[in-house]
Motif scaffolding. Structure first.
Motif, PDB file in Angstrom:
ATOM      1  N   LEU A 215       0.838  -1.192   0.000  1.00 53.54           N
ATOM      2  CA  LEU A 215       0.000   0.000   0.000  1.00 53.54           C
ATOM      3  C   LEU A 215       0.877   1.247   0.000  1.00 53.54           C
ATOM      4  O   LEU A 215       1.940   1.267   0.615  1.00 53.54           O
ATOM      5  CB  LEU A 215      -0.911   0.015   1.229  1.00 53.54           C
ATOM      6  CG  LEU A 215      -2.085  -0.959   1.213  1.00 53.54           C
ATOM      7  CD1 LEU A 215      -2.629  -1.139   2.617  1.00 53.54           C
ATOM      8  CD2 LEU A 215      -3.179  -0.456   0.286  1.00 53.54           C
ATOM      9  N   PRO A 216       0.434   2.326  -0.670  1.00 56.65           N
ATOM     10  CA  PRO A 216       1.171   3.594  -0.581  1.00 56.65           C
ATOM     11  C   PRO A 216       1.269   4.060   0.867  1.00 56.65           C
ATOM     12  O   PRO A 216       0.424   3.721   1.707  1.00 56.65           O
ATOM     13  CB  PRO A 216       0.307   4.543  -1.424  1.00 56.65           C
ATOM     14  CG  PRO A 216      -0.438   3.658  -2.360  1.00 56.65           C
ATOM     15  CD  PRO A 216      -0.708   2.394  -1.594  1.00 56.65           C
ATOM     16  N   ASN A 217       2.282   4.850   1.165  1.00 51.09           N
ATOM     17  CA  ASN A 217       2.561   5.215   2.554  1.00 51.09           C
ATOM     18  C   ASN A 217       1.401   5.923   3.234  1.00 51.09           C
ATOM     19  O   ASN A 217       1.165   5.726   4.436  1.00 51.09           O
ATOM     20  CB  ASN A 217       3.813   6.101   2.613  1.00 51.09           C
ATOM     21  CG  ASN A 217       5.085   5.313   2.370  1.00 51.09           C
ATOM     22  OD1 ASN A 217       5.128   4.108   2.600  1.00 51.09           O
ATOM     23  ND2 ASN A 217       6.122   5.980   1.905  1.00 51.09           N
ATOM     24  N   ALA A 262     -10.376  -8.280  -8.880  1.00 51.60           N
ATOM     25  CA  ALA A 262     -10.607  -8.937 -10.167  1.00 51.60           C
ATOM     26  C   ALA A 262     -10.460  -7.961 -11.335  1.00 51.60           C
ATOM     27  O   ALA A 262     -10.199  -8.378 -12.470  1.00 51.60           O
ATOM     28  CB  ALA A 262     -11.988  -9.588 -10.198  1.00 51.60           C
ATOM     29  N   GLN A 263     -10.633  -6.664 -11.053  1.00 53.42           N
ATOM     30  CA  GLN A 263     -10.444  -5.642 -12.088  1.00 53.42           C
ATOM     31  C   GLN A 263      -8.973  -5.247 -12.227  1.00 53.42           C
ATOM     32  O   GLN A 263      -8.634  -4.350 -12.991  1.00 53.42           O
ATOM     33  CB  GLN A 263     -11.265  -4.387 -11.759  1.00 53.42           C
ATOM     34  CG  GLN A 263     -12.748  -4.639 -11.528  1.00 53.42           C
ATOM     35  CD  GLN A 263     -13.402  -5.386 -12.668  1.00 53.42           C
ATOM     36  OE1 GLN A 263     -13.295  -4.973 -13.813  1.00 53.42           O
ATOM     37  NE2 GLN A 263     -14.088  -6.478 -12.337  1.00 53.42           N
ATOM     38  N   HIS A 264      -8.113  -5.936 -11.466  1.00 51.78           N
ATOM     39  CA  HIS A 264      -6.662  -5.695 -11.497  1.00 51.78           C
ATOM     40  C   HIS A 264      -6.303  -4.278 -11.046  1.00 51.78           C
ATOM     41  O   HIS A 264      -5.359  -3.677 -11.544  1.00 51.78           O
ATOM     42  CB  HIS A 264      -6.094  -5.969 -12.892  1.00 51.78           C
ATOM     43  CG  HIS A 264      -6.391  -7.344 -13.406  1.00 51.78           C
ATOM     44  ND1 HIS A 264      -5.840  -8.488 -12.854  1.00 51.78           N
ATOM     45  CD2 HIS A 264      -7.221  -7.767 -14.393  1.00 51.78           C
ATOM     46  CE1 HIS A 264      -6.295  -9.556 -13.500  1.00 51.78           C
ATOM     47  NE2 HIS A 264      -7.135  -9.144 -14.420  1.00 51.78           N
ATOM     48  N   LEU A 265      -7.084  -3.770 -10.095  1.00 52.75           N
ATOM     49  CA  LEU A 265      -6.758  -2.459  -9.536  1.00 52.75           C
ATOM     50  C   LEU A 265      -5.557  -2.584  -8.605  1.00 52.75           C
ATOM     51  O   LEU A 265      -5.351  -3.602  -7.937  1.00 52.75           O
ATOM     52  CB  LEU A 265      -7.948  -1.886  -8.762  1.00 52.75           C
ATOM     53  CG  LEU A 265      -9.227  -1.590  -9.549  1.00 52.75           C
ATOM     54  CD1 LEU A 265     -10.247  -0.913  -8.645  1.00 52.75           C
ATOM     55  CD2 LEU A 265      -8.945  -0.730 -10.769  1.00 52.75           C
ATOM     56  N   ALA A 266      -4.770  -1.535  -8.552  1.00 49.05           N
ATOM     57  CA  ALA A 266      -3.625  -1.491  -7.647  1.00 49.05           C
ATOM     58  C   ALA A 266      -4.114  -1.376  -6.203  1.00 49.05           C
ATOM     59  O   ALA A 266      -5.247  -0.920  -5.952  1.00 49.05           O
ATOM     60  CB  ALA A 266      -2.736  -0.297  -8.000  1.00 49.05           C
ATOM     61  N   PRO A 267      -3.301  -1.803  -5.219  1.00 44.52           N
ATOM     62  CA  PRO A 267      -3.732  -1.745  -3.814  1.00 44.52           C
ATOM     63  C   PRO A 267      -4.204  -0.368  -3.379  1.00 44.52           C
ATOM     64  O   PRO A 267      -5.196  -0.246  -2.647  1.00 44.52           O
ATOM     65  CB  PRO A 267      -2.473  -2.176  -3.050  1.00 44.52           C
ATOM     66  CG  PRO A 267      -1.750  -3.067  -4.008  1.00 44.52           C
ATOM     67  CD  PRO A 267      -1.987  -2.464  -5.359  1.00 44.52           C
ATOM     68  N   GLY A 268      -3.518   0.698  -3.812  1.00 44.78           N
ATOM     69  CA  GLY A 268      -3.950   2.041  -3.443  1.00 44.78           C
ATOM     70  C   GLY A 268      -5.305   2.393  -4.021  1.00 44.78           C
ATOM     71  O   GLY A 268      -6.125   3.054  -3.373  1.00 44.78           O
ATOM     72  N   ASP A 269      -5.568   1.947  -5.258  1.00 46.16           N
ATOM     73  CA  ASP A 269      -6.878   2.181  -5.876  1.00 46.16           C
ATOM     74  C   ASP A 269      -7.979   1.476  -5.093  1.00 46.16           C
ATOM     75  O   ASP A 269      -9.069   2.017  -4.893  1.00 46.16           O
ATOM     76  CB  ASP A 269      -6.881   1.663  -7.316  1.00 46.16           C
ATOM     77  CG  ASP A 269      -5.933   2.417  -8.221  1.00 46.16           C
ATOM     78  OD1 ASP A 269      -5.591   3.561  -7.888  1.00 46.16           O
ATOM     79  OD2 ASP A 269      -5.541   1.865  -9.254  1.00 46.16           O
ATOM     80  N   MET A 271      -7.926   0.584  -1.901  1.00 45.23           N
ATOM     81  CA  MET A 271      -8.146   1.234  -0.608  1.00 45.23           C
ATOM     82  C   MET A 271      -8.932   2.524  -0.773  1.00 45.23           C
ATOM     83  O   MET A 271      -9.815   2.840   0.050  1.00 45.23           O
ATOM     84  CB  MET A 271      -6.811   1.510   0.077  1.00 45.23           C
ATOM     85  CG  MET A 271      -6.945   2.044   1.494  1.00 45.23           C
ATOM     86  SD  MET A 271      -7.848   0.926   2.610  1.00 45.23           S
ATOM     87  CE  MET A 271      -6.561  -0.254   2.984  1.00 45.23           C
ATOM     88  N   ALA A 272      -8.654   3.277  -1.832  1.00 45.93           N
ATOM     89  CA  ALA A 272      -9.408   4.504  -2.079  1.00 45.93           C
ATOM     90  C   ALA A 272     -10.885   4.197  -2.306  1.00 45.93           C
ATOM     91  O   ALA A 272     -11.769   4.900  -1.800  1.00 45.93           O
ATOM     92  CB  ALA A 272      -8.830   5.240  -3.284  1.00 45.93           C
ATOM     93  N   ALA A 273     -11.164   3.127  -3.061  1.00 46.20           N
ATOM     94  CA  ALA A 273     -12.550   2.757  -3.326  1.00 46.20           C
ATOM     95  C   ALA A 273     -13.257   2.297  -2.049  1.00 46.20           C
ATOM     96  O   ALA A 273     -14.433   2.626  -1.820  1.00 46.20           O
ATOM     97  CB  ALA A 273     -12.603   1.652  -4.389  1.00 46.20           C
ATOM     98  N   LEU A 274     -12.559   1.544  -1.189  1.00 43.92           N
ATOM     99  CA  LEU A 274     -13.158   1.092   0.067  1.00 43.92           C
ATOM    100  C   LEU A 274     -13.398   2.264   1.014  1.00 43.92           C
ATOM    101  O   LEU A 274     -14.403   2.304   1.733  1.00 43.92           O
ATOM    102  CB  LEU A 274     -12.259   0.045   0.726  1.00 43.92           C
ATOM    103  CG  LEU A 274     -12.107  -1.284  -0.023  1.00 43.92           C
ATOM    104  CD1 LEU A 274     -11.151  -2.211   0.723  1.00 43.92           C
ATOM    105  CD2 LEU A 274     -13.459  -1.967  -0.220  1.00 43.92           C
ATOM    106  N   PHE A 275     -12.473   3.215   1.013  1.00 45.00           N
ATOM    107  CA  PHE A 275     -12.647   4.400   1.852  1.00 45.00           C
ATOM    108  C   PHE A 275     -13.901   5.165   1.428  1.00 45.00           C
ATOM    109  O   PHE A 275     -14.708   5.571   2.273  1.00 45.00           O
ATOM    110  CB  PHE A 275     -11.406   5.291   1.750  1.00 45.00           C
ATOM    111  CG  PHE A 275     -11.459   6.527   2.604  1.00 45.00           C
ATOM    112  CD1 PHE A 275     -11.218   6.458   3.960  1.00 45.00           C
ATOM    113  CD2 PHE A 275     -11.754   7.760   2.051  1.00 45.00           C
ATOM    114  CE1 PHE A 275     -11.260   7.603   4.755  1.00 45.00           C
ATOM    115  CE2 PHE A 275     -11.803   8.912   2.825  1.00 45.00           C
ATOM    116  CZ  PHE A 275     -11.551   8.825   4.183  1.00 45.00           C
ATOM    117  N   GLU A 276     -14.071   5.340   0.130  1.00 40.46           N
ATOM    118  CA  GLU A 276     -15.253   6.055  -0.360  1.00 40.46           C
ATOM    119  C   GLU A 276     -16.529   5.244  -0.166  1.00 40.46           C
ATOM    120  O   GLU A 276     -17.617   5.813  -0.089  1.00 40.46           O
ATOM    121  CB  GLU A 276     -15.071   6.431  -1.826  1.00 40.46           C
ATOM    122  CG  GLU A 276     -14.077   7.570  -2.013  1.00 40.46           C
ATOM    123  CD  GLU A 276     -14.133   8.189  -3.393  1.00 40.46           C
ATOM    124  OE1 GLU A 276     -14.481   7.475  -4.356  1.00 40.46           O
ATOM    125  OE2 GLU A 276     -13.826   9.393  -3.512  1.00 40.46           O
TER     126      GLU A 276
END
Length: 315
Positions: A215-217, A262-269, A271-276
């Motif tokens: 994950l990004p810092n 499954a959409q091959h999103l990066a870990p930071g992407d 986490m951003a989606a889960l946060f929203e």
């Protein structure tokens, strides 16, 4: 980058997260407007925002810094990613050629400004290098998430707050508001009611899970900072009138995580989606930030969103 002593570590990562989410949601003219706002706040009248006027167009320029001759061209992609690499590189070349033809007298530097959160495609970098090689008299540059963050954190805290909304402080984190947590949990439970709760893996999570998932810092900071309040979330679920609420929320997050992966999103992407998913889109008040942080930290620590190191899991 020198840190502003008036901005706490907690406020810095909250604003960093708010900046990332803002860039993901800005594309086209909205992205250019946001960049112009940041630059105007930082440079005042030295920065000249540019708009096309009818058939005259913008002459390949989305902004200009008068003192240095820096010309900026913005590329705002939907959701901070691009799948049309050829279109991007062609636009870069066309925009530079237009600026070099029509604004040669004032252009000393050409900078590509983008919102590609997880990095640029190699083709864009080689295109920029080719332009640089062909035009040795000019300076070329790229401004992405890190460049935005560098410029934003040169502003005063009050200006950052105006741009990105309020940021939770250390005192806010020490005073998690149960009423806010209740509202967030109830909204999530309502969203999960249509789905049948699945079995959720509640084994203890290894301490290296944050590192293993790369994950990004700023997202690592969010999760690790929320661990102090994770026991409060656990206690809230244990005492909830509906004993399945925790399972419902965990199942919802597991399903969303599985889909995003499954959409091959990066870990930071992801986490951003889960946060929203927790907070919704837009400015998030400090009480909501702290409650969302605690909830995400609890789920990250106690159930199977994100991955365990298979070597650790097998031991």
């Amino acid at each position: 980058m020198q840190l502003d002593p008036d901005i706490s570590v907690e406020q810095r990562y909250w604003w960093r997260i708010a900046l990332e989410l803002r860039l993901r949601k800005c594309n086209g003219d909205a992205f250019q407007d946001f960049f112009s706002t940041v630059m105007a706040q930082l440079h005042g009248d030295d920065f000249v925002g540019v708009r096309p006027f009818g058939k005259l167009g913008d002459k390949g320029c989305d902004g200009y810094l008068n003192s240095s001759g820096q010309l900026f061209q913005c590329y705002g992609a939907m959701n901070g990613e691009t799948k049309q690499v050829a279109k991007l590189t062609k636009k870069m070349t066309d925009d530079f050629d237009t600026a070099a033809t029509k604004l040669a007298e004032i252009m000393r530097e050409w900078h590509m400004v983008h919102n590609l959160i997880d990095g640029m495609p190699t083709e864009a970098i080689t295109t920029l290098k080719a332009l640089e090689t062909a035009n040795p008299e000019l300076v070329f540059g790229i401004i992405g998430l890190e460049g935005f963050a560098e410029r934003v954190f040169k502003l005063t805290p009050s200006k950052i707050g105006t741009l990105l909304g309020p940021a939770a402080s250390d005192d806010d984190a020490k005073n998690l508001d149960i009423a806010t947590l209740r509202r967030l949990v109830n909204d999530l439970a309502a969203a999960a009611d249509a789905a049948q709760p699945e079995g959720v893996d509640l084994r203890p999570v290894p301490v290296d899970k944050l590192a293993y998932n790369q994950l990004p810092n700023h997202w690592k900071s969010l999760i690790s900072g929320g661990w102090i309040n994770a026991p409060i979330v656990a206690s809230y679920f244990e005492r909830h009138p509906d004993p399945l609420t925790g399972d419902k929320v965990a199942a919802l997050f597991k399903g969303k995580y599985t889909y995003f992966k499954a959409q091959h999103l990066a870990p930071g992407d992801i986490m951003a989606a889960l946060f929203e998913l927790v907070t919704g889109i837009g400015n998030v008040l400090p009480q909501q930030q702290v409650a969302a942080q605690a909830l995400l930290a609890f789920l990250f620590e106690n159930c199977d969103i994100f991955e365990r190191d298979p070597e650790v899991a097998a031991s």
